[in-house]
Write a protein that holds these residues in place. Structure first.
Motif, PDB file in Angstrom:
ATOM      1  N   ILE A 186      24.850  10.902  19.208  1.00  0.00           N
ATOM      2  CA  ILE A 186      24.090  10.650  20.432  1.00  0.00           C
ATOM      3  C   ILE A 186      22.896  11.596  20.489  1.00  0.00           C
ATOM      4  O   ILE A 186      23.039  12.798  20.263  1.00  0.00           O
ATOM      5  CB  ILE A 186      24.962  10.858  21.696  1.00  0.00           C
ATOM      6  N   LYS A 235      18.880   7.770  26.304  1.00  0.00           N
ATOM      7  CA  LYS A 235      19.882   8.040  25.270  1.00  0.00           C
ATOM      8  C   LYS A 235      19.722   7.071  24.104  1.00  0.00           C
ATOM      9  O   LYS A 235      19.336   5.914  24.266  1.00  0.00           O
ATOM     10  CB  LYS A 235      21.301   7.878  25.830  1.00  0.00           C
ATOM     11  N   ALA A 291      22.123   6.021  20.559  1.00  0.00           N
ATOM     12  CA  ALA A 291      23.401   6.181  19.863  1.00  0.00           C
ATOM     13  C   ALA A 291      23.332   5.524  18.495  1.00  0.00           C
ATOM     14  O   ALA A 291      22.804   4.409  18.357  1.00  0.00           O
ATOM     15  CB  ALA A 291      24.532   5.547  20.677  1.00  0.00           C
ATOM     16  N   GLU A 339      24.817   5.279  26.661  1.00  0.00           N
ATOM     17  CA  GLU A 339      25.595   6.132  27.570  1.00  0.00           C
ATOM     18  C   GLU A 339      27.062   5.713  27.592  1.00  0.00           C
ATOM     19  O   GLU A 339      27.959   6.565  27.607  1.00  0.00           O
ATOM     20  CB  GLU A 339      24.999   6.082  28.978  1.00  0.00           C
ATOM     21  N   GLU A 356      28.564   6.904  24.357  1.00  0.00           N
ATOM     22  CA  GLU A 356      28.776   8.354  24.407  1.00  0.00           C
ATOM     23  C   GLU A 356      30.054   8.695  25.168  1.00  0.00           C
ATOM     24  O   GLU A 356      30.812   9.580  24.762  1.00  0.00           O
ATOM     25  CB  GLU A 356      27.577   9.029  25.066  1.00  0.00           C
ATOM     26  N   LYS A 357      30.301   7.989  26.254  1.00  0.00           N
ATOM     27  CA  LYS A 357      31.423   8.310  27.133  1.00  0.00           C
ATOM     28  C   LYS A 357      32.766   7.795  26.615  1.00  0.00           C
ATOM     29  O   LYS A 357      33.787   8.455  26.769  1.00  0.00           O
ATOM     30  CB  LYS A 357      31.137   7.730  28.520  1.00  0.00           C
TER      31      LYS A 357
END
Length: 110
Positions: free
Chosen positions: A20, A28, A30, A64, A67-68
């Protein structure tokens, strides 16, 4: 028919923890790889399993979510478009990259 042009759908397992990046504007990015498997029987009657690796890029809200929630080994379904780009490496050699730019992601495994 126009909506079907340059559309890629993959279901597979994430091959590495996503990389990321947060850009200067806060957006963002990825990068990850997804493995898809194909099983078939060859001419000799032997069962063969073939794995294909796909480079995947996602931007903004999709990045995002990745990422989470996304880690190595997680099963995901993605939809996006196939893109090609090139760059010159530090030795001046031209490198080519083919990747799927994700529009949507669906988390399949817990």
């Amino acid at each position: 028919m126009n909506a079907m042009k340059n559309r890629v759908q993959l279901i597979g397992n994430v091959g590495n923890d996503p990389e990321i990046k947060t850009l200067e504007n806060g957006k963002k990015l990825a990068h990850l790889t997804i493995a898809t498997n194909d099983k078939y029987t060859n001419d000799k009657g032997e069962k063969v399993e073939q794995t294909e690796w796909h480079r995947v890029t996602a931007w903004g809200k999709t990045a995002e979510i990745i990422e989470k929630y996304v880690v190595k080994g997680k099963e995901v379904a993605i939809e996006g478009k196939l893109t090609h780009r090139s760059y010159d490496d530090k030795n001046g050699e031209k490198k080519y990259i083919t990747e799927v730019v994700v529009n949507e992601i669906l988390l399949l495994s817990k």
